[in-house]
Design a protein around this motif. Structure first.
Motif, short mmCIF file in Angstrom:
data_model
loop_
_atom_site.label_atom_id
_atom_site.label_comp_id
_atom_site.label_asym_id
_atom_site.label_seq_id
_atom_site.Cartn_x
_atom_site.Cartn_y
_atom_site.Cartn_z
N ALA A 11 0.81 -1.21 0.00
CA ALA A 11 0.00 0.00 0.00
C ALA A 11 0.84 1.26 0.00
CB ALA A 11 -0.91 -0.02 1.23
N GLY A 12 1.92 1.24 0.78
CA GLY A 12 2.73 2.45 0.87
C GLY A 12 3.46 2.77 -0.40
N ASN A 103 2.58 -0.44 9.50
CA ASN A 103 3.63 -0.93 8.61
C ASN A 103 3.05 -1.10 7.21
OD1 ASN A 103 5.04 -3.40 7.17
ND2 ASN A 103 6.54 -2.52 8.55
N PRO A 104 3.69 -0.52 6.16
CA PRO A 104 3.10 -0.52 4.82
C PRO A 104 3.38 -1.75 3.99
CG PRO A 104 5.12 0.74 4.78
CD PRO A 104 4.91 0.31 6.22
N GLY A 111 7.80 2.74 6.78
CA GLY A 111 6.64 3.22 7.52
C GLY A 111 6.77 4.68 7.88
N PHE A 114 5.66 6.48 4.77
CA PHE A 114 4.24 6.18 4.55
C PHE A 114 3.36 7.11 5.36
CE2 PHE A 114 0.79 2.73 5.08
CZ PHE A 114 0.15 3.11 3.91
N SER A 118 1.82 10.05 3.38
CA SER A 118 0.54 9.48 2.91
C SER A 118 -0.36 9.12 4.08
CB SER A 118 0.81 8.24 2.06
OG SER A 118 1.70 8.51 1.02
N ALA A 122 -3.07 5.99 4.52
CA ALA A 122 -2.81 4.91 5.48
C ALA A 122 -3.93 4.75 6.48
CB ALA A 122 -1.49 5.18 6.20
N GLY A 135 4.39 5.82 12.41
CA GLY A 135 5.10 5.06 11.39
C GLY A 135 6.52 4.82 11.84
N TYR A 224 -0.01 -3.83 6.52
CA TYR A 224 -0.40 -4.16 5.15
C TYR A 224 0.60 -5.14 4.54
CZ TYR A 224 -3.25 0.16 5.22
OH TYR A 224 -4.15 1.15 5.52
N THR A 479 -4.66 -5.15 -1.08
CA THR A 479 -5.17 -4.64 0.20
C THR A 479 -6.54 -3.98 0.01
OG1 THR A 479 -4.15 -2.42 0.22
CG2 THR A 479 -2.80 -4.28 0.99
#
Length: 508
Positions: A11-12, A103-104, A111, A114, A118, A122, A135, A224, A479
């Motif tokens: 995702a990140g 955690n991405p 993280g 992330f 973002s 998140a 993060g 994620y 995800t």
């Protein structure tokens, strides 16, 4: 290259923007926050007390706060040295419940970046209201004590270099083996003792340390992709300290390297066919049926395998780079129109668009530098988390199985054990079920059309965890939380904030 590399663009990685943090300034207060985090003061072994008694000092970094913690280099010998762990925090805007660590994915995803870049991707506003969203870069990653290997030019050669021999031949295996040996040796030379201590169990012990020095009696966590494996590992080690865990895009801890390769090659091939079906209904560089279009993709890959295309910067587009360029947009259906543009450009003999997509996957900037060390960290962590076998006979048998399972993508997912079999630090972790007996309810989310972490992995993890429960999202992409589905978002947030466990899988 190990098929587990496909977990990197979680995702990140997909959401990360080009915004970069500026330097930190003197501490200042934000609504709901403080410039110090007081540890829980819990009793730990004497050799761990200096780590668990740390007081974090937070500095203001743009709209977030940043701090650095120290952890043992080697958790089995806490006196052998220290490493740094980088954290970033957005304080709760309302009545605070505690910290929520995020955690991405990866392994190797940052993280820190992330959350700093973002946050709204998140976590939703409800979570930001009730939690300090934190993060962190796991050990070996990014701003924490990092794994370091090649310079940018060497990394280009490693990731994009063309092996002229026939894939799978003795000559091809020998050349790939030597390239991976050189890469691993560079990592050992540049990283030192840390290289043998970036395994997921060590990272999970770091998580417990972060929980305690943030002042939380239990860990609340949103992970994620690979972050689900890290979260499940934590729950297995510390069930009594586990709070509310959400594991989105779950990894099956029991899956072997070959099983991961097969599942992911099939997942990406299914996603590719879903894209082709959608493409053929509109403006599309392919024609005929989905099977006809799939055959055309196979021929395109075979063509650049035989005759790589030269990009404007001199780099060559071979089949491996083109596979990465195809995979990157398959993480999200919203990216499918860009995939059409890329395919059309390659059909006309132009390499730059595909190279740009592969660059996005690997974090390579247009000027040839690399954004982070995610590729190096990915390899280092995975090589310690499993065992690998580069016996040519076995690898060829496994490669045949991959090609049979996924005829388009599978042929390029084979021989992945070579990279870690040449690693200078041998991995000895045994893959197995994680039950986390005694832990409170743990949410496991699976997306039915997830190409990177197939839905069956979420089913498997939810079944393994003694207190696991499954939330299914019937859709495409990697995800589910914060993907514009109110059912998923509400279910996640109700659980993290109020502890609400659905009576049954909501099948969003």
């Amino acid at each position: 290259m190990s098929a587990r590399r496909r977990l990197l663009a979680g995702a990140g990685a997909v959401a990360a923007s080009a915004l970069m943090l500026t330097g930190c300034s003197a501490p200042s207060f934000l609504a709901g926050g403080t410039d110090r985090s007081e540890p829980t003061g819990e009793t730990v072994a004497a050799e761990l007390e200096p780590f668990y008694s740390q007081v974090l000092e937070w500095d203001r970094c743009d709209d977030v706060w940043c701090a650095t913690a120290t952890a043992p280099l080697d958790w089995s010998d806490p006196g052998a040295g220290e490493i740094e762990l980088a954290l970033v925090r957005k304080p709760a805007s309302g009545e605070k419940l505690g910290s929520l660590l995020v955690n991405p994915g990866g392994p190797g995803g940052s993280g820190f970046e992330f959350i700093a870049e973002s946050l709204d991707y998140a976590t939703g506003p409800r979570l930001q209201d009730r939690f300090d969203v934190v993060g962190f870069d796991p050990r070996g990653v990014g701003r924490s004590s990092p794994v370091t290997c090649f310079d940018a030019a060497e990394m280009d050669d490693f990731l994009y270099g063309i092996v002229p021999a026939e894939r799978g031949s003795d000559e091809w295996i020998a050349e790939v083996t030597e390239a991976n040996r050189e890469f691993g040796q560079a990592c050992a030379d540049e990283t030192g003792e840390l290289l043998g201590n970036v395994d997921t169990v060590s990272a999970a012990r770091d998580l417990d340390l972060l929980r305690a020095i943030l002042g939380d009696d239990r860990l609340n966590y949103l992970g994620y992709s690979y972050g689900t494996f890290l979260g499940a590992t934590y729950a297995g080690l510390y069930p009594e300290k586990t709070g509310r865990l959400v594991l989105d895009g779950a990894v099956d801890p029991t899956a072997s390297s070959q099983e991961v390769s097969v599942a992911q090659s099939v997942g990406f091939e299914d996603a590719l066919k879903a894209y082709l079906g959608d493409c053929l209904d509109g403006d599309c560089p392919f024609s005929g049926s989905v099977d006809d279009a799939a055959d055309e993709v196979s021929r395109l890959l075979a063509s650049v395998e035989r005759s790589p295309l030269r990009g404007s910067d001199g780099r060559m587009l071979g089949a491996d780079a083109l596979v990465m360029a195809i995979i990157y947009p398959l993480y999200s259906a919203e990216s499918w129109p860009y995939l059409s543009e890329m395919f059309e450009s390659v059909m006309f003999g132009e390499a730059d668009t595909a190279l740009a997509f592969a660059d996005l996957y690997y974090g390579r900037e247009p000027d040839g530098t690399y954004l982070d060390n995610s590729t190096e960290a990915f390899r280092a962590i995975n090589c310690l988390d499993d065992t690998y076998d580069d016996d040519p006979v076995k690898m060829r048998t496994d490669a045949e199985a991959l090609a049979a399972a996924a005829p388009i993508i599978g042929p390029y997912f084979g021989f992945g054990d070579i990279g870690c079999a040449q690693w200078p630090v041998a991995g000895d972790a045994e893959r197995g079920a994680i039950t986390a007996e005694g832990a409170p309810p743990i949410m496991v989310i699976g997306t039915t059309g997830d190409p990177a972490t197939p839905y069956q992995w979420a089913e498997a993890l939810a079944e393994q965890l003694e207190s696991g429960f499954l939330v299914s999202y019937e859709g495409e992409g990697h995800t589910a939380y914060r993907k514009s589905n109110a059912c998923v978002d509400d279910t996640v947030e109700d659980f993290l904030i109020d502890g609400t466990v659905p009576a049954a899988d909501p099948k969003c």
